[in-house]
Every structure is written in C-alpha cells, then in structure tokens.
Design a protein around this motif. Sequence first.
Motif, PDB file in Angstrom:
ATOM      1  N   ARG A 296       0.843  -1.189   0.000  1.00 20.21           N
ATOM      2  CA  ARG A 296       0.000   0.000   0.000  1.00 20.21           C
ATOM      3  C   ARG A 296       0.884   1.246   0.000  1.00 20.21           C
ATOM      4  O   ARG A 296       1.651   1.467   0.933  1.00 20.21           O
TER       5      ARG A 296
ATOM      6  N   LYS B  30      -8.550   3.961   9.735  1.00 20.57           N
ATOM      7  CA  LYS B  30      -8.855   2.581   9.376  1.00 20.57           C
ATOM      8  C   LYS B  30      -7.792   1.603   9.870  1.00 20.57           C
ATOM      9  O   LYS B  30      -7.956   0.396   9.749  1.00 20.57           O
TER      10      LYS B  30
ATOM     11  N   ASP C 223      -3.090   0.293  -3.712  1.00 22.32           N
ATOM     12  CA  ASP C 223      -3.448  -0.682  -2.677  1.00 22.32           C
ATOM     13  C   ASP C 223      -3.396  -2.063  -3.307  1.00 22.32           C
ATOM     14  O   ASP C 223      -4.363  -2.526  -3.913  1.00 22.32           O
TER      15      ASP C 223
ATOM     16  N   VAL D 177      -4.668  -2.387  -6.900  1.00 21.03           N
ATOM     17  CA  VAL D 177      -5.652  -1.327  -7.140  1.00 21.03           C
ATOM     18  C   VAL D 177      -4.970   0.033  -7.086  1.00 21.03           C
ATOM     19  O   VAL D 177      -4.273   0.351  -6.123  1.00 21.03           O
TER      20      VAL D 177
ATOM     21  N   TYR E  36     -13.504   4.193  -0.833  1.00 23.66           N
ATOM     22  CA  TYR E  36     -12.989   2.853  -1.138  1.00 23.66           C
ATOM     23  C   TYR E  36     -12.456   2.189   0.120  1.00 23.66           C
ATOM     24  O   TYR E  36     -12.755   1.010   0.394  1.00 23.66           O
ATOM     25  N   LEU E  37     -11.653   2.912   0.889  1.00 23.74           N
ATOM     26  CA  LEU E  37     -11.094   2.343   2.117  1.00 23.74           C
ATOM     27  C   LEU E  37     -12.202   1.917   3.071  1.00 23.74           C
ATOM     28  O   LEU E  37     -12.110   0.874   3.729  1.00 23.74           O
TER      29      LEU E  37
ATOM     30  N   GLU F 217     -15.229   0.943   2.294  1.00 23.32           N
ATOM     31  CA  GLU F 217     -15.956  -0.216   1.781  1.00 23.32           C
ATOM     32  C   GLU F 217     -15.066  -1.456   1.678  1.00 23.32           C
ATOM     33  O   GLU F 217     -15.539  -2.581   1.891  1.00 23.32           O
ATOM     34  N   ALA F 218     -13.792  -1.260   1.376  1.00 25.14           N
ATOM     35  CA  ALA F 218     -12.891  -2.402   1.227  1.00 25.14           C
ATOM     36  C   ALA F 218     -12.450  -2.974   2.570  1.00 25.14           C
ATOM     37  O   ALA F 218     -12.073  -4.154   2.653  1.00 25.14           O
ATOM     38  N   TYR F 219     -12.502  -2.143   3.612  1.00 26.58           N
ATOM     39  CA  TYR F 219     -12.069  -2.581   4.946  1.00 26.58           C
ATOM     40  C   TYR F 219     -13.187  -2.285   5.949  1.00 26.58           C
ATOM     41  O   TYR F 219     -13.040  -1.451   6.844  1.00 26.58           O
TER      42      TYR F 219
END
Length: 219
Positions: free
Chosen positions: A9, A30, A65, A68, A79-80, A82-84
């Motif tokens: 990342r 996060k 990431d 991505v 995105y962060l 929803e992805a985590y």
Amino acid sequence: MADAANVGRTLYGYFRSSAAYRVRIALNLKGLAYRQAPVSLVKAEQRSADFLALNPQGLVPALQDGKVLLTQSLAICEYLDEAYPDTVPLLPADPVQRARVRAVAQAIACDIHPVNNLRILNYLKNELAVSDDVRNAWYRHWVEEGFIALEQQLAASAGQYCFGDSITLADACLLPQVFNAQRFQVDMAAFPLLGRLAANLEILPAFADAHPSKQPDAT
C-alpha cells in the motif's frame, strides 16, 4: 493500530496537500499501514512522466493498494471504508446521515478547496501577475465564504466532532482545510464552531500523525 501485513500500500502525496492529508487521516483511522512516496508540488513532480502515468490529472493523492490504483481523495476514502469494513467506519450506516456527512465532505473538498489549491494560486501569481497580497486575499475570501456556510450547517449536527461524538469523513476533510486556512491567516475567531471542532480533532492520534509537519517530505 496499523495492519502489520501492509500489502503493497503506497500513498503518493505531498505533505501540505489538503487532499493527501485527508487520505492520511482516513488510512490512520482505518488502521491501515502504508508507505509514502512524496510528490513535490513546488518542484512540479506531479507533472513528471512517471507520475502522469499513475494519474493523468497530475494531482495528488494517488493510492496504490495492492493491484488497485485510485485517485481523488474522497473516492479513495470511500474505497477504504468499503474495502475494509471491519475497521472504524468513515460513513454512518443510515442513508440520510451518510448523505449529510458526504454533503459536508464535498462542500470542503469540491467547493472550498479547489479554487484555493496550489495550481490555482500559482496561476494567479504567474499567469495573471497578481501580487502575493491579492492572491492571499483571493484565498481568504473563498475560504471564508465556505466557512460561513459550514459554520451554520454544522451547528445542527456537531457534538465533539462534525456529527455528534463519532468521527466521520467530514472530520477527515475539515481539519486539513482549517490547517490551510490558518496558514493563510484566515481569522478563525470568526468561526468558533469550526475552530472548536478542529481543536478536538487535532489531538486525536489518527489526525495528529497525519499532520503535515510529521510527514517524510515536510520542509
């Protein structure tokens, strides 16, 4: 706590960029580890061929990431979120509250910030040949216009933070904008609510660690 694995990342940003500052806060909230790849805006590194291959807009931040690659700070933050999903949420579950948080975040990131970022200020100075005093007056005018509305808007929702006592994406956007406003001598005494919220936020570890002065490219 940051994840120890750090699966490739990388945040491409600039220490004083409000947009990169937002994403640093979101990553910290996060608990996601990341490395930084500084892109100097004052040296125009954002216009280099290597960086334009990552982001043809020539803007920071960009986030890699794993496989991505994403640009635009608000898109990255969502995105962060929803992805985590198992980490601290940046947006409320309730759709009405989500929309209200997004409205504040966008008021800052889409209305206040764009007319005052470095490329606009440089254009005013270098292409239109305005003086530093006039350029700085431009900055203060548009920030103050936006802050007047935000002060009224947040009066209905604020607790310790922008929306009650829970951190949201709105807070990740507010503190960087207040930081930059203070750099340009905006009188924050005119905005007591925003000043109080910023003071509450800047002492939190996720926000304090994202401060421009603590970044590897800070000068």
